[in-house]
Design a protein around this motif. Sequence first.
Motif, mmCIF file in Angstrom:
data_model
loop_
_atom_site.group_PDB
_atom_site.id
_atom_site.type_symbol
_atom_site.label_atom_id
_atom_site.label_comp_id
_atom_site.label_asym_id
_atom_site.label_seq_id
_atom_site.Cartn_x
_atom_site.Cartn_y
_atom_site.Cartn_z
ATOM 1 N N MET A 123 103.884 -9.965 59.510
ATOM 2 C CA MET A 123 105.073 -9.065 59.590
ATOM 3 C C MET A 123 106.312 -9.511 60.050
ATOM 4 S SD MET A 123 102.915 -6.605 58.886
ATOM 5 C CE MET A 123 104.150 -5.064 59.286
ATOM 6 N N LYS A 124 106.448 -10.531 60.814
ATOM 7 C CA LYS A 124 107.660 -11.044 61.081
ATOM 8 C C LYS A 124 108.317 -11.793 59.889
ATOM 9 C CE LYS A 124 109.822 -14.197 64.173
ATOM 10 N NZ LYS A 124 109.585 -15.713 65.433
ATOM 11 N N ALA A 125 107.825 -12.438 59.121
ATOM 12 C CA ALA A 125 108.290 -12.866 57.960
ATOM 13 C C ALA A 125 108.811 -11.894 57.142
ATOM 14 C CB ALA A 125 107.318 -14.005 57.242
ATOM 15 N N ALA A 126 108.425 -10.401 57.148
ATOM 16 C CA ALA A 126 108.809 -9.562 56.306
ATOM 17 C C ALA A 126 110.153 -8.723 56.733
ATOM 18 C CB ALA A 126 107.804 -8.268 56.071
ATOM 19 N N PHE A 127 110.756 -9.465 57.765
ATOM 20 C CA PHE A 127 111.856 -8.936 58.244
ATOM 21 C C PHE A 127 113.140 -9.981 58.329
ATOM 22 C CE2 PHE A 127 108.492 -6.408 60.027
ATOM 23 C CZ PHE A 127 109.009 -5.060 59.558
ATOM 24 N N ARG A 128 114.469 -9.430 57.953
ATOM 25 C CA ARG A 128 115.478 -10.316 57.866
ATOM 26 C C ARG A 128 116.119 -10.321 59.282
ATOM 27 N NH1 ARG A 128 116.276 -7.257 53.127
ATOM 28 N NH2 ARG A 128 115.486 -8.478 51.137
ATOM 29 N N ALA A 129 115.779 -11.259 60.314
ATOM 30 C CA ALA A 129 116.546 -11.217 61.441
ATOM 31 C C ALA A 129 117.932 -11.455 61.295
ATOM 32 C CB ALA A 129 115.871 -12.470 62.345
ATOM 33 N N GLU A 130 118.590 -12.165 60.510
ATOM 34 C CA GLU A 130 119.878 -12.377 60.444
ATOM 35 C C GLU A 130 120.737 -11.108 60.138
ATOM 36 O OE1 GLU A 130 118.093 -12.854 56.339
ATOM 37 O OE2 GLU A 130 117.702 -13.404 58.403
ATOM 38 N N LYS A 131 119.969 -10.116 59.651
ATOM 39 C CA LYS A 131 120.527 -8.739 59.137
ATOM 40 C C LYS A 131 120.358 -7.616 60.320
ATOM 41 C CE LYS A 131 121.478 -9.853 54.663
ATOM 42 N NZ LYS A 131 122.612 -9.822 54.163
#
Length: 377
Positions: free
Chosen positions: A248-256
């Motif tokens: 699930m974490k990989a599905a979100f762009r933390a840099e955005k």
Amino acid sequence: MNLRRIIPALAGVAATAVAFALLLPQARQAGALLLAQDDPAQLSDLQLDTALGSADGSHAGMVIEQNVAQALAGGDADLADSFVALARERGVSIAPAVSEQVAAGLAEQNSMSSYARRFSRGLVTGEIEDGASLSGTLVGDLFVFGDIRDAVREGKRLVTGEEADRLVLGLAGVGLAVTAASYVSAGGVVPLRAGLSLVKDARRAGRLGAGLSAWTGRAARDVVDTPMLRQAVQRVSITHPGETARAMKAAFRAEKAGALVRLAKDVGRIGEKAGTKGALDVLRVADGPKDVARAARLAESKGSQTRAIVKLLGRGAVLGLTGLFNLAWWVFAALLALFGLLTSIKAVIERLTWWWLRRAKRKRARRAFAPAQSGAA
């Protein structure tokens, strides 16, 4: 020259003097507000002077006691205590019985059984009402239980074509991204984690202001990687929570997520200084992240008084100065009246001087003509 030319100038002096006297108090208040627009604490003090009146009068005490009674009737002892703190800070006298009622309400609210019940509700449901329920929610969020629950629920809706709450989905993704850091540096990241939980709960409960809700929705839209989220949702496994969390974490762009992180930090700062309910009050009236940032500065300055200030003054005074054109117009009108007064005084002085010079010249002429006339006679 006679006095008929002086009377209009004197009338102008009188009219402009009256206009300036009437405009001066409003212009002084408007000018003070304009100068304090970048200082939320000073701005709130100026507005409270108007809302409560003189601190030594009975009006301020009556207003505060009425608000305390309303807060206690609504079961919100924390808000009542905020009004008591505001009265104490401004030197406003309130009845001792009112303070005793507030103390009794706080004692009941902070009892062990009440705290445990609200903590459990926050842990299980993720619904936040106060500090106890926030603590329970944070326990679940720090173990990624709450974020996985929200991400899976909204993610399934998104990938199946149903209407999903992208804001809750984006906040859950940001929460998954920062949770690992929470264990490493709890003192620095837990306020951020608390801010994310507060914003997420306010959104779910419909307590997020319309303007702030629209802004956070746009900010969260770029955080979600829909194809990756579809794969993560398909691999959800209750027996392998660690793998589920990583997927699930990989599905979100933390840099955005920078804008959402800054918002959550400000909300966390408000919660630390003004309490959980104070942060929820701000989220209810805020129109955007700038309002929340201003409220964080106010909370750091006013502490427990923040809830009472927000209740009394609303967004216009506490979270952002509105009506700048009207305030500037009061100042301009006063300056215009002052210019008219000075111009009228100048006209009166000029006409009086001209009249006096003409009169003196006529007197000299008569004195010079009198000997010649007597000699001719």
